[in-house]
Write a protein that holds these residues in place. Structure first.
Motif, PDB file in Angstrom:
ATOM      1  N   GLU A   1     -14.414 -56.771  -4.659  1.00 20.56           N
ATOM      2  CA  GLU A   1     -13.912 -57.101  -3.338  1.00 20.56           C
ATOM      3  C   GLU A   1     -14.891 -58.055  -2.682  1.00 20.56           C
ATOM      4  O   GLU A   1     -15.959 -58.320  -3.179  1.00 20.56           O
ATOM      5  CB  GLU A   1     -13.781 -55.834  -2.490  1.00 20.56           C
ATOM      6  N   MET A   2     -14.508 -58.530  -1.490  1.00 20.35           N
ATOM      7  CA  MET A   2     -15.416 -59.361  -0.716  1.00 20.35           C
ATOM      8  C   MET A   2     -16.289 -58.480   0.165  1.00 20.35           C
ATOM      9  O   MET A   2     -15.904 -57.364   0.517  1.00 20.35           O
ATOM     10  CB  MET A   2     -14.616 -60.292   0.199  1.00 20.35           C
ATOM     11  N   ASP A   3     -17.424 -59.009   0.537  1.00 16.64           N
ATOM     12  CA  ASP A   3     -18.231 -58.287   1.525  1.00 16.64           C
ATOM     13  C   ASP A   3     -17.856 -58.778   2.926  1.00 16.64           C
ATOM     14  O   ASP A   3     -17.011 -59.635   3.097  1.00 16.64           O
ATOM     15  CB  ASP A   3     -19.719 -58.492   1.246  1.00 16.64           C
TER      16      ASP A   3
ATOM     17  N   LYS B   1     -15.423 -62.884   6.667  1.00 14.72           N
ATOM     18  CA  LYS B   1     -15.435 -63.750   7.853  1.00 14.72           C
ATOM     19  C   LYS B   1     -15.406 -65.209   7.425  1.00 14.72           C
ATOM     20  O   LYS B   1     -14.701 -66.038   8.006  1.00 14.72           O
ATOM     21  CB  LYS B   1     -16.707 -63.439   8.648  1.00 14.72           C
ATOM     22  N   HIS B   2     -16.187 -65.505   6.379  1.00 15.21           N
ATOM     23  CA  HIS B   2     -16.226 -66.877   5.867  1.00 15.21           C
ATOM     24  C   HIS B   2     -14.863 -67.296   5.339  1.00 15.21           C
ATOM     25  O   HIS B   2     -14.395 -68.414   5.571  1.00 15.21           O
ATOM     26  CB  HIS B   2     -17.282 -66.942   4.764  1.00 15.21           C
ATOM     27  N   ALA B   3     -14.211 -66.375   4.647  1.00 20.31           N
ATOM     28  CA  ALA B   3     -12.890 -66.683   4.078  1.00 20.31           C
ATOM     29  C   ALA B   3     -11.862 -66.918   5.170  1.00 20.31           C
ATOM     30  O   ALA B   3     -11.035 -67.832   5.075  1.00 20.31           O
ATOM     31  CB  ALA B   3     -12.436 -65.546   3.166  1.00 20.31           C
ATOM     32  N   GLU B   4     -11.922 -66.121   6.230  1.00 20.57           N
ATOM     33  CA  GLU B   4     -10.948 -66.310   7.309  1.00 20.57           C
ATOM     34  C   GLU B   4     -11.164 -67.640   8.019  1.00 20.57           C
ATOM     35  O   GLU B   4     -10.225 -68.362   8.338  1.00 20.57           O
ATOM     36  CB  GLU B   4     -11.064 -65.155   8.304  1.00 20.57           C
ATOM     37  N   MET B   5     -12.437 -67.976   8.242  1.00 23.77           N
ATOM     38  CA  MET B   5     -12.718 -69.248   8.897  1.00 23.77           C
ATOM     39  C   MET B   5     -12.255 -70.418   8.031  1.00 23.77           C
ATOM     40  O   MET B   5     -11.639 -71.378   8.508  1.00 23.77           O
ATOM     41  CB  MET B   5     -14.222 -69.336   9.157  1.00 23.77           C
ATOM     42  N   LEU B   6     -12.534 -70.298   6.729  1.00 22.51           N
ATOM     43  CA  LEU B   6     -12.103 -71.361   5.817  1.00 22.51           C
ATOM     44  C   LEU B   6     -10.587 -71.501   5.811  1.00 22.51           C
ATOM     45  O   LEU B   6     -10.049 -72.616   5.774  1.00 22.51           O
ATOM     46  CB  LEU B   6     -12.581 -71.045   4.399  1.00 22.51           C
ATOM     47  N   MET B   7      -9.902 -70.365   5.853  1.00 21.09           N
ATOM     48  CA  MET B   7      -8.434 -70.410   5.828  1.00 21.09           C
ATOM     49  C   MET B   7      -7.898 -71.161   7.040  1.00 21.09           C
ATOM     50  O   MET B   7      -7.042 -72.037   6.928  1.00 21.09           O
ATOM     51  CB  MET B   7      -7.893 -68.983   5.808  1.00 21.09           C
ATOM     52  N   GLN B   8      -8.427 -70.818   8.232  1.00 19.92           N
ATOM     53  CA  GLN B   8      -7.906 -71.475   9.431  1.00 19.92           C
ATOM     54  C   GLN B   8      -8.203 -72.956   9.416  1.00 19.92           C
ATOM     55  O   GLN B   8      -7.339 -73.789   9.734  1.00 19.92           O
ATOM     56  CB  GLN B   8      -8.524 -70.826  10.666  1.00 19.92           C
ATOM     57  N   ILE B   9      -9.426 -73.302   9.023  1.00 18.55           N
ATOM     58  CA  ILE B   9      -9.797 -74.726   9.040  1.00 18.55           C
ATOM     59  C   ILE B   9      -8.955 -75.507   8.043  1.00 18.55           C
ATOM     60  O   ILE B   9      -8.434 -76.589   8.335  1.00 18.55           O
ATOM     61  CB  ILE B   9     -11.298 -74.873   8.742  1.00 18.55           C
TER      62      ILE B   9
ATOM     63  N   PRO C   1     -16.305 -64.608  -6.352  1.00 22.16           N
ATOM     64  CA  PRO C   1     -17.674 -64.099  -6.199  1.00 22.16           C
ATOM     65  C   PRO C   1     -18.485 -64.878  -5.164  1.00 22.16           C
ATOM     66  O   PRO C   1     -19.481 -64.383  -4.664  1.00 22.16           O
ATOM     67  CB  PRO C   1     -18.270 -64.248  -7.606  1.00 22.16           C
ATOM     68  N   TYR C   2     -18.067 -66.090  -4.808  1.00 19.81           N
ATOM     69  CA  TYR C   2     -18.751 -66.847  -3.750  1.00 19.81           C
ATOM     70  C   TYR C   2     -18.725 -66.094  -2.426  1.00 19.81           C
ATOM     71  O   TYR C   2     -19.634 -66.232  -1.600  1.00 19.81           O
ATOM     72  CB  TYR C   2     -18.057 -68.209  -3.612  1.00 19.81           C
ATOM     73  N   PHE C   3     -17.681 -65.276  -2.235  1.00 25.83           N
ATOM     74  CA  PHE C   3     -17.586 -64.518  -0.986  1.00 25.83           C
ATOM     75  C   PHE C   3     -18.273 -63.170  -1.074  1.00 25.83           C
ATOM     76  O   PHE C   3     -18.180 -62.367  -0.152  1.00 25.83           O
ATOM     77  CB  PHE C   3     -16.109 -64.289  -0.625  1.00 25.83           C
TER      78      PHE C   3
ATOM     79  N   GLN D   1      -3.795 -58.758   2.235  1.00 23.69           N
ATOM     80  CA  GLN D   1      -3.857 -59.002   3.682  1.00 23.69           C
ATOM     81  C   GLN D   1      -4.197 -60.446   3.975  1.00 23.69           C
ATOM     82  O   GLN D   1      -3.657 -61.052   4.903  1.00 23.69           O
ATOM     83  CB  GLN D   1      -4.900 -58.087   4.305  1.00 23.69           C
ATOM     84  N   ARG D   2      -5.079 -61.005   3.166  1.00 21.88           N
ATOM     85  CA  ARG D   2      -5.415 -62.416   3.388  1.00 21.88           C
ATOM     86  C   ARG D   2      -4.237 -63.303   3.070  1.00 21.88           C
ATOM     87  O   ARG D   2      -3.991 -64.296   3.760  1.00 21.88           O
ATOM     88  CB  ARG D   2      -6.617 -62.813   2.531  1.00 21.88           C
ATOM     89  N   ALA D   3      -3.492 -62.937   2.036  1.00 22.51           N
ATOM     90  CA  ALA D   3      -2.293 -63.717   1.714  1.00 22.51           C
ATOM     91  C   ALA D   3      -1.277 -63.644   2.845  1.00 22.51           C
ATOM     92  O   ALA D   3      -0.634 -64.640   3.190  1.00 22.51           O
ATOM     93  CB  ALA D   3      -1.677 -63.217   0.410  1.00 22.51           C
ATOM     94  N   ASN D   4      -1.128 -62.449   3.437  1.00 24.18           N
ATOM     95  CA  ASN D   4      -0.212 -62.299   4.558  1.00 24.18           C
ATOM     96  C   ASN D   4      -0.638 -63.154   5.744  1.00 24.18           C
ATOM     97  O   ASN D   4       0.171 -63.840   6.367  1.00 24.18           O
ATOM     98  CB  ASN D   4      -0.164 -60.813   4.956  1.00 24.18           C
ATOM     99  N   THR D   5      -1.927 -63.133   6.047  1.00 22.45           N
ATOM    100  CA  THR D   5      -2.435 -63.947   7.162  1.00 22.45           C
ATOM    101  C   THR D   5      -2.237 -65.431   6.892  1.00 22.45           C
ATOM    102  O   THR D   5      -1.823 -66.183   7.779  1.00 22.45           O
ATOM    103  CB  THR D   5      -3.919 -63.644   7.374  1.00 22.45           C
ATOM    104  N   ALA D   6      -2.538 -65.847   5.660  1.00 26.38           N
ATOM    105  CA  ALA D   6      -2.377 -67.261   5.333  1.00 26.38           C
ATOM    106  C   ALA D   6      -0.918 -67.689   5.458  1.00 26.38           C
ATOM    107  O   ALA D   6      -0.620 -68.765   5.986  1.00 26.38           O
ATOM    108  CB  ALA D   6      -2.885 -67.531   3.916  1.00 26.38           C
ATOM    109  N   ALA D   7      -0.004 -66.840   4.990  1.00 29.91           N
ATOM    110  CA  ALA D   7       1.416 -67.192   5.064  1.00 29.91           C
ATOM    111  C   ALA D   7       1.878 -67.285   6.507  1.00 29.91           C
ATOM    112  O   ALA D   7       2.646 -68.183   6.872  1.00 29.91           O
ATOM    113  CB  ALA D   7       2.252 -66.164   4.300  1.00 29.91           C
ATOM    114  N   THR D   8       1.402 -66.379   7.359  1.00 26.73           N
ATOM    115  CA  THR D   8       1.831 -66.407   8.766  1.00 26.73           C
ATOM    116  C   THR D   8       1.313 -67.651   9.476  1.00 26.73           C
ATOM    117  O   THR D   8       2.064 -68.329  10.194  1.00 26.73           O
ATOM    118  CB  THR D   8       1.316 -65.147   9.477  1.00 26.73           C
TER     119      THR D   8
END
Lengths: 140, 198
Positions: free
Chosen positions: A43-45, A50-58, A100-102, B6-13
Protein backbone atom coordinates in the motif's frame (compact mmCIF):
# COMPACT_ATOMS: atom_id res chain seq x y z
CA UNK A 1 -12.98 3.46 5.47
CA UNK A 2 -14.14 0.75 7.83
CA UNK A 3 -14.01 -2.92 7.34
CA UNK A 4 -10.55 -3.34 5.95
CA UNK A 5 -8.37 -5.85 7.67
CA UNK A 6 -5.35 -3.56 7.46
CA UNK A 7 -6.83 -1.03 9.82
CA UNK A 8 -7.75 -3.51 12.48
CA UNK A 9 -4.32 -5.02 12.08
CA UNK A 10 -2.64 -1.68 12.54
CA UNK A 11 -4.69 -1.02 15.65
CA UNK A 12 -3.27 -4.19 17.08
CA UNK A 13 0.20 -2.97 16.22
CA UNK A 14 1.13 -5.67 13.73
CA UNK A 15 2.35 -5.30 10.17
CA UNK A 16 -0.18 -3.86 7.75
CA UNK A 17 0.59 -6.30 5.00
CA UNK A 18 -2.64 -8.13 4.38
CA UNK A 19 -1.36 -10.97 2.26
CA UNK A 20 0.95 -13.84 3.01
CA UNK A 21 2.95 -13.17 -0.11
CA UNK A 22 6.68 -13.53 -0.36
CA UNK A 23 7.15 -9.76 -0.11
CA UNK A 24 5.75 -9.72 3.41
CA UNK A 25 7.29 -12.88 4.74
CA UNK A 26 10.74 -11.42 4.79
CA UNK A 27 12.41 -13.54 2.17
CA UNK A 28 11.90 -11.12 -0.71
CA UNK A 29 15.59 -11.27 -1.46
CA UNK A 30 14.98 -14.68 -2.99
CA UNK A 31 12.43 -13.57 -5.60
CA UNK A 32 12.68 -10.64 -8.05
CA UNK A 33 10.33 -7.80 -7.22
CA UNK A 34 9.43 -5.44 -10.03
CA UNK A 35 7.62 -2.17 -9.31
CA UNK A 36 4.50 -3.55 -10.94
CA UNK A 37 4.44 -6.50 -8.60
CA UNK A 38 5.15 -4.26 -5.63
CA UNK A 39 2.35 -1.96 -6.72
CA UNK A 40 -0.12 -4.76 -6.64
CA UNK A 41 0.65 -5.87 -3.15
CA UNK A 42 2.00 -3.05 -1.01
CA UNK A 43 0.00 0.00 0.00
CA UNK A 44 0.98 3.65 0.00
CA UNK A 45 2.08 5.46 3.10
CA UNK A 46 0.48 8.67 4.31
CA UNK A 47 2.95 10.98 2.66
CA UNK A 48 2.62 9.01 -0.52
CA UNK A 49 -1.16 9.33 -0.47
CA UNK A 50 -0.99 13.07 -0.11
CA UNK A 51 1.56 13.22 -2.90
CA UNK A 52 -0.60 11.02 -5.11
CA UNK A 53 -3.69 13.14 -4.55
CA UNK A 54 -1.83 16.34 -5.33
CA UNK A 55 -0.37 14.79 -8.46
CA UNK A 56 -3.81 13.62 -9.55
CA UNK A 57 -5.36 17.07 -9.26
CA UNK A 58 -2.48 18.81 -10.99
CA UNK A 59 -2.36 16.29 -13.83
CA UNK A 60 -6.10 16.41 -14.44
CA UNK A 61 -6.40 20.19 -14.39
CA UNK A 62 -3.35 20.56 -16.59
CA UNK A 63 -4.64 18.04 -19.11
CA UNK A 64 -8.04 19.78 -19.20
CA UNK A 65 -6.44 23.18 -19.81
CA UNK A 66 -4.04 21.79 -22.40
CA UNK A 67 -6.87 19.96 -24.17
CA UNK A 68 -9.05 23.07 -24.31
CA UNK A 69 -6.19 25.24 -25.54
CA UNK A 70 -5.16 22.79 -28.23
CA UNK A 71 -8.75 22.31 -29.40
CA UNK A 72 -9.39 26.04 -29.51
CA UNK A 73 -6.22 26.79 -31.43
CA UNK A 74 -6.54 23.88 -33.83
CA UNK A 75 -10.31 24.51 -34.26
CA UNK A 76 -10.98 20.84 -33.61
CA UNK A 77 -13.34 19.53 -30.94
CA UNK A 78 -12.29 15.94 -31.48
CA UNK A 79 -8.66 16.82 -30.80
CA UNK A 80 -9.68 18.34 -27.48
CA UNK A 81 -11.47 15.16 -26.48
CA UNK A 82 -8.53 12.98 -27.50
CA UNK A 83 -5.98 15.01 -25.60
CA UNK A 84 -8.19 15.09 -22.53
CA UNK A 85 -8.79 11.34 -22.65
CA UNK A 86 -5.06 10.75 -22.96
CA UNK A 87 -4.44 13.00 -19.98
CA UNK A 88 -7.00 11.16 -17.88
CA UNK A 89 -5.51 7.78 -18.75
CA UNK A 90 -2.01 9.05 -17.95
CA UNK A 91 -3.23 10.36 -14.59
CA UNK A 92 -4.85 7.05 -13.78
CA UNK A 93 -1.66 5.18 -14.62
CA UNK A 94 0.50 7.45 -12.49
CA UNK A 95 -1.77 7.97 -9.51
CA UNK A 96 -4.03 5.01 -8.94
CA UNK A 97 -1.72 1.99 -8.52
CA UNK A 98 0.43 1.75 -5.39
CA UNK A 99 3.76 2.48 -6.96
CA UNK A 100 6.75 2.02 -4.65
CA UNK A 101 7.60 5.70 -5.31
CA UNK A 102 4.69 6.55 -3.02
CA UNK A 103 5.92 4.21 -0.31
CA UNK A 104 9.25 5.78 0.51
CA UNK A 105 8.36 6.80 4.05
CA UNK A 106 6.71 3.70 5.38
CA UNK A 107 5.48 3.70 8.92
CA UNK A 108 7.36 1.53 11.35
CA UNK A 109 4.80 -0.83 12.76
CA UNK A 110 5.43 -2.69 15.97
CA UNK A 111 6.78 -6.26 15.78
CA UNK A 112 4.22 -8.88 16.80
CA UNK A 113 6.58 -10.17 19.46
CA UNK A 114 7.00 -6.66 20.89
CA UNK A 115 3.25 -6.07 20.89
CA UNK A 116 2.62 -9.09 23.06
CA UNK A 117 4.92 -7.73 25.74
CA UNK A 118 2.70 -4.65 26.15
CA UNK A 119 -0.88 -5.84 26.18
CA UNK A 120 -3.70 -3.36 25.77
CA UNK A 121 -5.35 -2.36 29.06
CA UNK A 122 -8.51 -4.28 29.91
CA UNK A 123 -11.57 -2.06 29.72
CA UNK A 124 -13.81 -4.26 31.93
CA UNK A 125 -11.66 -3.66 35.07
CA UNK A 126 -12.25 0.07 34.93
CA UNK A 127 -16.06 -0.13 34.67
CA UNK A 128 -16.33 -2.59 37.58
CA UNK A 129 -14.13 -0.40 39.79
CA UNK A 130 -16.14 2.73 38.92
CA UNK A 131 -19.44 0.97 39.63
CA UNK A 132 -18.13 -0.18 43.01
CA UNK A 133 -17.08 3.41 43.72
CA UNK A 134 -20.57 4.62 42.83
CA UNK A 135 -22.16 2.12 45.15
CA UNK A 136 -19.86 3.22 47.98
CA UNK A 137 -20.80 6.89 47.47
CA UNK A 138 -24.50 6.05 47.35
CA UNK A 139 -24.38 4.20 50.57
CA UNK A 140 -22.86 7.21 52.25
CA UNK B 1 -7.45 7.68 -0.20
CA UNK B 2 -6.01 4.53 1.21
CA UNK B 3 -6.82 2.03 -1.46
CA UNK B 4 -6.33 2.07 -5.20
CA UNK B 5 -10.06 1.79 -5.78
CA UNK B 6 -10.72 4.96 -3.80
CA UNK B 7 -8.11 6.81 -5.79
CA UNK B 8 -9.62 5.53 -9.00
CA UNK B 9 -13.03 6.76 -7.85
CA UNK B 10 -11.65 10.20 -7.02
CA UNK B 11 -9.81 10.42 -10.32
CA UNK B 12 -12.94 9.46 -12.27
CA UNK B 13 -15.07 12.04 -10.44
CA UNK B 14 -12.62 14.88 -10.94
CA UNK B 15 -12.18 13.87 -14.58
CA UNK B 16 -15.94 13.97 -15.14
CA UNK B 17 -16.27 17.40 -13.52
CA UNK B 18 -13.43 18.78 -15.60
CA UNK B 19 -14.94 17.29 -18.75
CA UNK B 20 -18.17 19.14 -18.01
CA UNK B 21 -16.13 22.30 -17.45
CA UNK B 22 -14.30 22.18 -20.76
CA UNK B 23 -17.50 21.39 -22.65
CA UNK B 24 -19.22 24.32 -20.96
CA UNK B 25 -16.27 26.55 -21.84
CA UNK B 26 -16.41 25.46 -25.47
CA UNK B 27 -20.13 26.18 -25.56
CA UNK B 28 -19.67 29.53 -23.84
CA UNK B 29 -17.18 30.71 -26.41
CA UNK B 30 -19.75 30.06 -29.11
CA UNK B 31 -21.72 33.08 -27.98
CA UNK B 32 -19.01 35.41 -29.27
CA UNK B 33 -19.42 34.19 -32.81
CA UNK B 34 -21.33 36.83 -34.78
CA UNK B 35 -22.35 35.23 -38.04
CA UNK B 36 -22.50 37.23 -41.23
CA UNK B 37 -23.97 35.15 -43.96
CA UNK B 38 -25.24 35.94 -47.40
CA UNK B 39 -28.17 34.33 -49.10
CA UNK B 40 -30.24 35.00 -52.14
CA UNK B 41 -33.36 33.24 -53.29
CA UNK B 42 -35.43 33.71 -56.38
CA UNK B 43 -38.61 32.03 -57.52
CA UNK B 44 -37.92 30.68 -60.97
CA UNK B 45 -41.45 29.66 -61.74
CA UNK B 46 -44.65 28.49 -60.15
CA UNK B 47 -45.05 24.89 -61.18
CA UNK B 48 -48.56 24.38 -59.94
CA UNK B 49 -51.10 26.47 -58.12
CA UNK B 50 -54.28 24.59 -57.54
CA UNK B 51 -57.04 23.97 -55.13
CA UNK B 52 -57.02 20.52 -53.60
CA UNK B 53 -60.02 18.28 -53.33
CA UNK B 54 -60.43 19.01 -49.62
CA UNK B 55 -60.55 22.71 -50.23
CA UNK B 56 -57.00 23.79 -49.53
CA UNK B 57 -54.77 25.81 -51.79
CA UNK B 58 -51.53 24.24 -52.85
CA UNK B 59 -48.51 25.80 -54.52
CA UNK B 60 -45.45 24.05 -55.89
CA UNK B 61 -42.66 26.16 -57.25
CA UNK B 62 -39.05 25.99 -58.37
CA UNK B 63 -36.57 28.02 -56.40
CA UNK B 64 -33.07 29.12 -57.24
CA UNK B 65 -31.06 29.63 -54.07
CA UNK B 66 -27.50 30.55 -53.29
CA UNK B 67 -26.20 30.86 -49.78
CA UNK B 68 -22.99 31.04 -47.84
CA UNK B 69 -23.31 29.64 -44.34
CA UNK B 70 -19.63 29.24 -43.47
CA UNK B 71 -19.64 31.95 -40.82
CA UNK B 72 -22.17 29.97 -38.79
CA UNK B 73 -19.69 27.15 -38.17
CA UNK B 74 -17.39 27.16 -35.16
CA UNK B 75 -15.19 24.41 -33.80
CA UNK B 76 -18.11 23.45 -31.60
CA UNK B 77 -20.65 23.01 -34.40
CA UNK B 78 -22.03 19.63 -35.23
CA UNK B 79 -24.42 20.54 -38.01
CA UNK B 80 -26.56 23.38 -39.27
CA UNK B 81 -30.17 22.82 -40.21
CA UNK B 82 -31.36 25.47 -42.63
CA UNK B 83 -34.84 25.86 -43.98
CA UNK B 84 -36.70 28.34 -46.10
CA UNK B 85 -40.06 29.50 -44.82
CA UNK B 86 -42.78 31.27 -46.72
CA UNK B 87 -44.66 33.79 -44.64
CA UNK B 88 -47.99 35.29 -45.46
CA UNK B 89 -50.97 36.80 -43.68
CA UNK B 90 -54.62 36.01 -43.98
CA UNK B 91 -57.85 37.46 -42.73
CA UNK B 92 -60.51 34.89 -42.28
CA UNK B 93 -63.83 34.55 -40.55
CA UNK B 94 -63.48 30.87 -39.71
CA UNK B 95 -61.53 29.51 -36.79
CA UNK B 96 -58.57 27.65 -38.18
CA UNK B 97 -56.83 25.22 -35.94
CA UNK B 98 -53.48 25.22 -37.67
CA UNK B 99 -50.12 26.80 -37.14
CA UNK B 100 -50.72 29.95 -35.14
CA UNK B 101 -47.76 32.17 -34.72
CA UNK B 102 -47.28 33.59 -31.21
CA UNK B 103 -48.13 37.06 -32.49
CA UNK B 104 -51.41 35.84 -33.85
CA UNK B 105 -52.11 33.97 -30.63
CA UNK B 106 -51.71 37.16 -28.68
CA UNK B 107 -53.95 38.93 -31.15
CA UNK B 108 -56.51 36.15 -30.65
CA UNK B 109 -56.47 36.63 -26.89
CA UNK B 110 -56.95 40.35 -27.26
CA UNK B 111 -59.69 39.87 -29.81
CA UNK B 112 -61.58 37.39 -27.65
CA UNK B 113 -61.72 39.99 -24.91
CA UNK B 114 -63.59 42.28 -27.29
CA UNK B 115 -66.56 40.14 -28.21
CA UNK B 116 -67.62 42.37 -31.04
CA UNK B 117 -64.45 41.68 -33.02
CA UNK B 118 -65.12 38.75 -35.27
CA UNK B 119 -62.25 38.93 -37.73
CA UNK B 120 -59.29 36.76 -36.80
CA UNK B 121 -55.93 37.64 -38.12
CA UNK B 122 -53.47 34.87 -38.78
CA UNK B 123 -49.88 34.87 -39.77
CA UNK B 124 -48.60 31.69 -41.33
CA UNK B 125 -45.09 30.42 -41.72
CA UNK B 126 -44.73 27.35 -43.89
CA UNK B 127 -41.52 25.53 -44.64
CA UNK B 128 -40.76 25.04 -48.30
CA UNK B 129 -37.32 23.51 -48.33
CA UNK B 130 -34.73 22.39 -45.81
CA UNK B 131 -31.22 21.06 -45.78
CA UNK B 132 -28.69 19.78 -43.24
CA UNK B 133 -25.14 21.02 -43.57
CA UNK B 134 -22.64 18.95 -41.64
CA UNK B 135 -19.31 20.36 -42.67
CA UNK B 136 -18.03 23.84 -43.04
CA UNK B 137 -16.59 23.04 -46.45
CA UNK B 138 -20.04 22.28 -47.82
CA UNK B 139 -21.74 25.32 -46.35
CA UNK B 140 -21.60 27.48 -49.43
CA UNK B 141 -23.67 26.30 -52.34
CA UNK B 142 -26.19 27.17 -55.00
CA UNK B 143 -29.15 25.04 -55.96
CA UNK B 144 -31.99 25.25 -58.36
CA UNK B 145 -34.56 22.91 -56.94
CA UNK B 146 -38.29 22.37 -56.75
CA UNK B 147 -39.67 22.93 -53.28
CA UNK B 148 -39.47 19.88 -51.03
CA UNK B 149 -42.77 20.65 -49.39
CA UNK B 150 -45.64 22.36 -51.13
CA UNK B 151 -47.09 25.55 -49.76
CA UNK B 152 -50.46 24.41 -48.53
CA UNK B 153 -52.90 26.81 -46.98
CA UNK B 154 -55.72 25.70 -44.74
CA UNK B 155 -58.28 27.51 -46.74
CA UNK B 156 -58.37 29.33 -50.01
CA UNK B 157 -56.40 32.43 -49.28
CA UNK B 158 -53.44 32.19 -51.56
CA UNK B 159 -54.68 33.79 -54.72
CA UNK B 160 -52.86 37.02 -55.30
CA UNK B 161 -51.15 36.77 -51.93
CA UNK B 162 -47.88 38.48 -51.23
CA UNK B 163 -45.52 35.91 -49.78
CA UNK B 164 -42.25 36.70 -48.04
CA UNK B 165 -39.39 34.22 -47.98
CA UNK B 166 -37.33 33.97 -44.81
CA UNK B 167 -34.26 31.81 -44.33
CA UNK B 168 -34.10 30.18 -40.90
CA UNK B 169 -31.20 28.25 -39.44
CA UNK B 170 -30.67 26.10 -36.39
CA UNK B 171 -27.05 25.67 -35.38
CA UNK B 172 -26.63 22.43 -33.43
CA UNK B 173 -23.41 22.49 -31.42
CA UNK B 174 -21.46 19.50 -30.19
CA UNK B 175 -21.91 20.75 -26.63
CA UNK B 176 -24.35 23.43 -25.65
CA UNK B 177 -27.65 24.97 -26.54
CA UNK B 178 -29.09 25.17 -30.04
CA UNK B 179 -28.82 28.60 -31.63
CA UNK B 180 -31.52 29.87 -33.94
CA UNK B 181 -31.46 32.69 -36.38
CA UNK B 182 -33.23 33.99 -39.41
CA UNK B 183 -32.80 36.35 -42.28
CA UNK B 184 -35.60 37.75 -44.45
CA UNK B 185 -35.13 37.39 -48.15
CA UNK B 186 -37.07 38.55 -51.14
CA UNK B 187 -40.85 38.63 -51.53
CA UNK B 188 -42.96 37.45 -54.37
CA UNK B 189 -46.63 37.47 -55.27
CA UNK B 190 -48.74 34.51 -56.19
CA UNK B 191 -50.88 34.73 -59.29
CA UNK B 192 -54.45 35.87 -58.96
CA UNK B 193 -55.95 32.67 -60.28
CA UNK B 194 -55.13 29.04 -60.19
CA UNK B 195 -52.75 27.92 -62.88
CA UNK B 196 -54.31 24.50 -63.23
CA UNK B 197 -57.77 23.48 -62.31
CA UNK B 198 -57.89 20.60 -59.82
Amino acid sequence: MAGRSEFSASARGVSNCSTQSYLCRGDSHVFPSSPVLKARINEMDWQGQKHAEMLMQIFLVFSAVAAFGAGYLMHDFRLMMLIYAGGVVLTALVTVPNWPYFNRHPLKWLDPSEAEKHPKPQVSNITSSSSSKKKASKNK
Amino acid sequence: MHSAVQRANTAATIAAILLATICAAASFLDAFNSPSLQAHVQVVKINRFRRQLDGNDEVKMTLKMSMDLTSLFTWNTKQVFVFLAAEYETDTNSLNQVLLNYISFLYLLISISFISVLIYYFFFKVSLWDHIVQEKERASFQVKVPTKYPLIDQGTNLRGKKVGLVLHWHIMPISGRMIQGKMPLSNFSLPDSYTTRS
